[in-house]
Design an enzyme around this catalytic site. Structure first.
Site, short mmCIF file in Angstrom:
data_model
loop_
_atom_site.label_atom_id
_atom_site.label_comp_id
_atom_site.label_asym_id
_atom_site.label_seq_id
_atom_site.Cartn_x
_atom_site.Cartn_y
_atom_site.Cartn_z
N PRO A 93 0.81 -1.22 0.00
CA PRO A 93 0.00 0.00 0.00
C PRO A 93 0.84 1.28 0.00
O PRO A 93 0.32 2.36 -0.27
CB PRO A 93 -0.85 -0.12 1.27
CG PRO A 93 -0.27 -1.22 2.06
CD PRO A 93 0.57 -2.06 1.16
N GLU A 120 1.12 -7.42 8.89
CA GLU A 120 1.30 -5.98 9.07
C GLU A 120 2.34 -5.41 8.11
O GLU A 120 2.48 -4.21 7.97
CB GLU A 120 1.72 -5.66 10.51
CG GLU A 120 0.69 -6.09 11.55
CD GLU A 120 -0.66 -5.44 11.34
OE1 GLU A 120 -0.73 -4.20 11.22
OE2 GLU A 120 -1.67 -6.18 11.27
N ARG A 158 -3.33 -7.80 -20.87
CA ARG A 158 -4.10 -7.21 -21.98
C ARG A 158 -3.19 -6.58 -23.02
O ARG A 158 -3.58 -6.41 -24.16
CB ARG A 158 -5.02 -6.09 -21.47
CG ARG A 158 -6.10 -6.51 -20.54
CD ARG A 158 -6.91 -5.30 -20.09
NE ARG A 158 -7.56 -4.60 -21.21
CZ ARG A 158 -8.61 -5.05 -21.85
NH1 ARG A 158 -9.17 -6.19 -21.49
NH2 ARG A 158 -9.12 -4.37 -22.85
N ASP A 173 -9.01 1.01 -25.32
CA ASP A 173 -9.34 1.05 -23.90
C ASP A 173 -9.28 2.47 -23.37
O ASP A 173 -8.43 3.26 -23.78
CB ASP A 173 -8.34 0.25 -23.06
CG ASP A 173 -8.52 -1.25 -23.22
OD1 ASP A 173 -9.44 -1.66 -23.94
OD2 ASP A 173 -7.71 -1.99 -22.63
CL1 6GU Z 1 -0.64 -3.61 -3.12
N1 6GU Z 1 -1.50 -4.14 -0.71
C1 6GU Z 1 -2.31 -3.94 0.36
N2 6GU Z 1 -2.17 -4.72 1.43
N3 6GU Z 1 -3.23 -3.00 0.38
C2 6GU Z 1 -3.35 -2.25 -0.71
C3 6GU Z 1 -2.56 -2.41 -1.85
C4 6GU Z 1 -1.62 -3.39 -1.80
N4 6GU Z 1 -2.91 -1.51 -2.77
C5 6GU Z 1 -3.90 -0.82 -2.21
N5 6GU Z 1 -4.16 -1.26 -0.99
#
Ligand code: 6GU
Length: 247
Positions: A93, A120, A158, A173
């Site tokens: 994230p 985590e 794709r 697209d």
């Molecule tokens: Cl790649 N991993 C996690 N755990 N949460 C996310 C993400 C990735 N992308 C957005 N939220």
């Protein structure tokens, strides 16, 4: 194109790998996918790969040894087959947010290693040692990288020549570089099929006119109007993009 997916939950990918476009690409020999269970590189007899964080705090941390050793083993495993070590993508994230430009960049690589996190997070030394290309799919939190990895792979395949048939070409697209002559990235125009009328909602007359020039003009206008209504930010962005691309 070769994908190696490194995960604690390989079974999550089974349904996806056995279906639709990805399966077609695999059967046609255009794509190969290998799943690797990080737990196999555990040093623990119970196959544990996580531990508590130093300094305290909630949750568990993916340990540095199994992750680094798994990635290195997968990189090396390729060499007898004449494959490159591959570009290491880590779903996280905190990574750069995926967009079509990044998808295009990834699709140009001959081999991607896709590392999925859980819990985590990873021990920070995983990043120091492996220096992965960290990618997020948006500003929200998933339980793990697996679903994000499928999104990345789905978008990348794709663009691999031959994976989509001519009829379903990715050229048009939304977001694709080539969907507009001016270089702007617009959403797709609305499409209709039979019946011509349903509950009083009719197919726009121009599409039935047979006038291809008018149809093309109508579609360009509708693309623009749809983008302005739903994603005005893309119109601002595309001004920057076309300016950059001229430079
Ligand atoms: Cl790649 N991993 C996690 N755990 N949460 C996310 C993400 C990735 N992308 C957005 N939220």
């Amino acid at each position: 194109m070769r994908f190696d997916i490194l995960t604690l939950f390989p079974a999550i990918f089974d349904g996806y790998l056995g279906q639709s476009l990805l399966k077609k690409g695999i059967d046609a020999g255009l794509i190969s996918v290998q799943l690797h269970d990080i737990r196999r590189w555990s040093r623990d007899k119970h196959h544990k790969v996580d531990d508590r964080p130093f300094g305290g705090g909630p949750g568990m941390i993916l340990q540095v040894e199994p992750v680094v050793e798994c990635v290195e083993a997968v990189q090396q495993l390729a060499q007898p087959q004449g494959l490159q070590p591959g570009h290491l993508v880590m779903l996280s994230p905190r990574g750069r947010t995926l967009n079509q430009k990044i998808v295009e960049e990834l699709a140009a690589k001959p081999r991607l290693l896709v590392l999925c996190g859980r819990y985590e997070g990873f021990d920070e030394r995983v990043f120091d040692i492996l220096q992965p290309d960290e990618i997020s799919i948006g500003d929200y939190v998933l339980n793990g990288g697996e679903v994000a990895a499928m999104a990345v792979i789905d978008a990348v395949i794709r663009l691999i020549p031959g994976v989509l048939g001519d009829e379903e070409s990715s050229q048009h697209d939304s977001f694709s570089r080539s969907n507009s002559s001016s270089g702007n990235r617009l959403l797709e125009f609305p499409q209709y099929s039979r019946p011509r009328e349903f509950r009083g909602h009719e197919v726009p007359e121009v599409l039935i006119s047979g006038n291809h020039e008018q149809i093309a003009r109508w579609r360009r206008e509708q693309s623009y109007l749809s983008t302005r209504k739903r994603r005005a930010d893309l119109l601002d962005d595309s001004k920057h993009i076309s300016k950059d691309e001229k430079d």
